[in-house]
Scaffold this motif. Structure first.
Motif, PDB file in Angstrom:
ATOM      1  N   LYS A 252       4.169  -1.274  -6.428  1.00 32.53           N
ATOM      2  CA  LYS A 252       3.393  -2.047  -5.469  1.00 32.53           C
ATOM      3  C   LYS A 252       3.768  -3.516  -5.544  1.00 32.53           C
ATOM      4  CE  LYS A 252      -1.381  -2.906  -3.965  1.00 32.53           C
ATOM      5  NZ  LYS A 252      -2.810  -2.636  -4.236  1.00 32.53           N
TER       6      LYS A 252
ATOM      7  N   ASP B   9       0.859  -1.186   0.000  1.00 34.15           N
ATOM      8  CA  ASP B   9       0.000   0.000   0.000  1.00 34.15           C
ATOM      9  C   ASP B   9       0.893   1.233   0.000  1.00 34.15           C
ATOM     10  OD1 ASP B   9      -1.701   2.159   0.635  1.00 34.15           O
ATOM     11  OD2 ASP B   9      -3.045   0.872   1.795  1.00 34.15           O
ATOM     12  N   CYS B  10       0.721   2.082  -0.998  1.00 34.93           N
ATOM     13  CA  CYS B  10       1.594   3.254  -1.133  1.00 34.93           C
ATOM     14  C   CYS B  10       1.273   4.356  -0.140  1.00 34.93           C
ATOM     15  CB  CYS B  10       1.510   3.803  -2.560  1.00 34.93           C
ATOM     16  SG  CYS B  10       2.202   2.689  -3.812  1.00 34.93           S
ATOM     17  N   THR B  11       0.220   4.194   0.649  1.00 33.19           N
ATOM     18  CA  THR B  11      -0.099   5.196   1.670  1.00 33.19           C
ATOM     19  C   THR B  11       0.376   4.777   3.051  1.00 33.19           C
ATOM     20  OG1 THR B  11      -2.290   4.277   2.217  1.00 33.19           O
ATOM     21  CG2 THR B  11      -2.164   5.827   0.360  1.00 33.19           C
ATOM     22  N   GLN B  12       0.902   3.568   3.190  1.00 35.00           N
ATOM     23  CA  GLN B  12       1.284   3.035   4.489  1.00 35.00           C
ATOM     24  C   GLN B  12       2.804   3.044   4.667  1.00 35.00           C
ATOM     25  OE1 GLN B  12      -1.036   2.027   6.871  1.00 35.00           O
ATOM     26  NE2 GLN B  12      -2.486   2.886   5.397  1.00 35.00           N
ATOM     27  N   VAL B  13       3.243   3.377   5.877  1.00 36.69           N
ATOM     28  CA  VAL B  13       4.653   3.267   6.237  1.00 36.69           C
ATOM     29  C   VAL B  13       4.745   2.593   7.595  1.00 36.69           C
ATOM     30  CG1 VAL B  13       5.388   5.288   4.911  1.00 36.69           C
ATOM     31  CG2 VAL B  13       4.694   5.566   7.312  1.00 36.69           C
TER      32      VAL B  13
ATOM     33  N   ASN C 253       8.956   4.606  10.844  1.00 35.69           N
ATOM     34  CA  ASN C 253       9.442   5.061   9.541  1.00 35.69           C
ATOM     35  C   ASN C 253      10.464   6.191   9.649  1.00 35.69           C
ATOM     36  OD1 ASN C 253       9.244   5.190   6.511  1.00 35.69           O
ATOM     37  ND2 ASN C 253       8.525   7.249   7.009  1.00 35.69           N
TER      38      ASN C 253
ATOM     39  N   CYS D  39       6.550   0.741  -1.932  1.00 35.69           N
ATOM     40  CA  CYS D  39       5.471   0.954  -2.891  1.00 35.69           C
ATOM     41  C   CYS D  39       5.576   2.310  -3.573  1.00 35.69           C
ATOM     42  CB  CYS D  39       4.120   0.814  -2.198  1.00 35.69           C
ATOM     43  SG  CYS D  39       2.706   0.991  -3.305  1.00 35.69           S
ATOM     44  N   SER D  40       5.726   3.368  -2.786  1.00 32.39           N
ATOM     45  CA  SER D  40       5.744   4.708  -3.363  1.00 32.39           C
ATOM     46  C   SER D  40       7.057   5.038  -4.058  1.00 32.39           C
ATOM     47  CB  SER D  40       5.465   5.748  -2.271  1.00 32.39           C
ATOM     48  OG  SER D  40       6.419   5.661  -1.222  1.00 32.39           O
TER      49      SER D  40
END
Length: 425
Positions: A367, A326-330, A334, A362-363
């Motif tokens: 992904k 998920d590109c919104t999760q770290v 972090n 991901c970002s």
């Protein structure tokens, strides 16, 4: 060559690029294949659609900005006629593979002798890698040993090297390394071998190395995918997956790094197509390699825990942090991970100026679902679980076919990075 205007009615769905499926055990030479880096101008699907009639082999998975594609010799004129914005990476891929694959000879040394640094002057056959590790462990029997976690699809041992310090075997948190998860990424095996070599040979003479080894137990698995690695040496240099067959399909192989039993069922980070390079399997952890890895990882978690996990890959020069799914999760830590990644990037660059990009997987790259680093973070509760993509990168990239002259520099810069990272975690 420049990208010409293309009608907007072209199909925009992503298309897989692949060479015609070879017969079982047929050797693929790639003689006459030419590799291009094609600028996509952020329309990768359109470029892929134009290439669909040609015999091609995709050389990269991140394709927002460019595609690295090998074009078969019979289709080079048709490719030129497309007038795409492209530059040449390999004039003759087959010729470059032959130059890379002139394996060095290694007959082994006596059971208590240390292998020579000339090992890193060339690539080697799989059997020689096994001899190398046996020689290395044999030279340092008081703080290292070979272990096995299970067997591959074709019955090869998935072996590793355990290194420990003054606290005794199995007494400290684990530093856990994986290499050659993807068969064609030969440089990853060489790098983890160099780190293994330095940890053992410098332990008694370098106080900084002694402190590192006394602080952790190292578990180093250089060939997570032994069948695929052997196949890449004997049949297809660009083979990626394991060698698992599936009922009802002529396609072979599962991507072990999309098969971990965490976020496996999510869409968009792996493929359900058995022919795809990122085929995830029919169920989570349904490859024997991954099942063995999960069991061994659980053992480490339940012992003294896992401090650092690194999955060594190539190519692109990335330090990738959680998460891939998920590109919104770290990760919860972090900020600390980013600080360490910046320091690692800086230390790596000191040796040869090699520049790495860092950030959440991901970002920063793309992904991935069912991946090792995500599993290590949230299931195995590893404090730092990273993927490092090794050399090369840039417009002159040689991709997976990294010249032998770059083996030792690649290994040295990563060892320097580990000497920075390991003491401060």
């Amino acid at each position: 060559m420049k990208l010409t205007s293309i009608v907007t009615q072209l199909l925009l769905a992503p298309l897989a690029l692949a060479a015609a499926a070879p017969k079982v055990n047929q050797k693929i030479t790639y003689d006459g294949y030419k590799v291009f880096r094609i600028s996509t101008h952020h329309d990768a699907a359109i470029v892929k659609d134009l290439l669909k009639p040609l015999t091609t082999v995709a050389m990269n998975l991140k394709d927002e900005e460019h595609l690295d594609v090998a074009i078969a010799p019979q289709d080079l004129d048709a490719f030129d006629a497309l007038n795409l914005d492209a530059e040449v990476l390999h004039e003759d891929l087959g010729s470059d593979i032959k130059a890379e694959s002139k394996f060095g000879t290694y007959g082994g040394v006596s059971a208590r002798a240390v292998p020579s640094l000339t090992w890193w002057n060339s690539y080697h056959a799989y059997a020689d890698h096994i001899t190398f590790y046996n020689d290395l462990a044999g030279a340092f029997p008081n703080n290292s040993e070979i272990f096995n976690i299970g067997t591959s699809v074709q019955g090869r041992q998935i072996f590793g090297l355990h290194i420990w310090g003054s606290g005794g075997k199995g007494s400290k948190p684990a530093v856990y390394f994986h290499g050659t998860v993807h068969a064609r990424e030969w440089i990853s095996a060489k790098v983890v071998e160099y780190i293994s070599y330095q940890l053992l040979t410098q332990y008694s003479t370098d106080l900084a190395v002694m402190a590192i080894v006394d602080k952790y137990d190292f578990y180093i698995l250089p060939f997570v995918n032994p069948d695929g690695f052997v196949y890449s040496q004997t049949n297809d240099r660009l083979w990626r997956k394991n060698r698992q067959t599936r009922s009802g399909s002529s396609c072979v192989g599962t991507d072990i790094n999309r098969n971990w039993p965490y976020k496996w069922s999510l869409t968009g980070g792996a493929s359900t197509n058995k022919c795809s390079e990122t085929y995830k399997g029919q169920a989570a952890s349904d490859t024997p390699e991954n099942a063995a890895l999960v069991a061994f990882t659980t053992t480490l978690k339940n012992s003294h825990g896992i401090k650092l996990y690194i999955d060594w890959h190539s190519f692109g020069q990335y330090i990738l942090l959680p998460y891939g799914y998920d590109c919104t999760q770290v990760a919860a830590n972090n900020a600390q991970q980013t600080t360490l990644a910046i320091g690692l990037k800086t230390r790596i660059a000191l040796s040869y100026g090699t520049q790495f990009t860092y950030g959440p997987s991901c970002s920063t790259l793309y992904k991935t679902t069912g991946s090792s680093a995500d599993y290590m973070t949230d299931v195995a509760l590893t404090e730092f679980a990273w993927t490092i993509e090794l050399r090369p990168t840039g417009s002159s990239s040689s991709g997976f076919i990294l010249p032998p002259a770059q083996i030792l520099p690649s290994s040295i810069e990563q060892w320097e990075g580990m000497k920075y990272l390991l003491p401060i975690m």
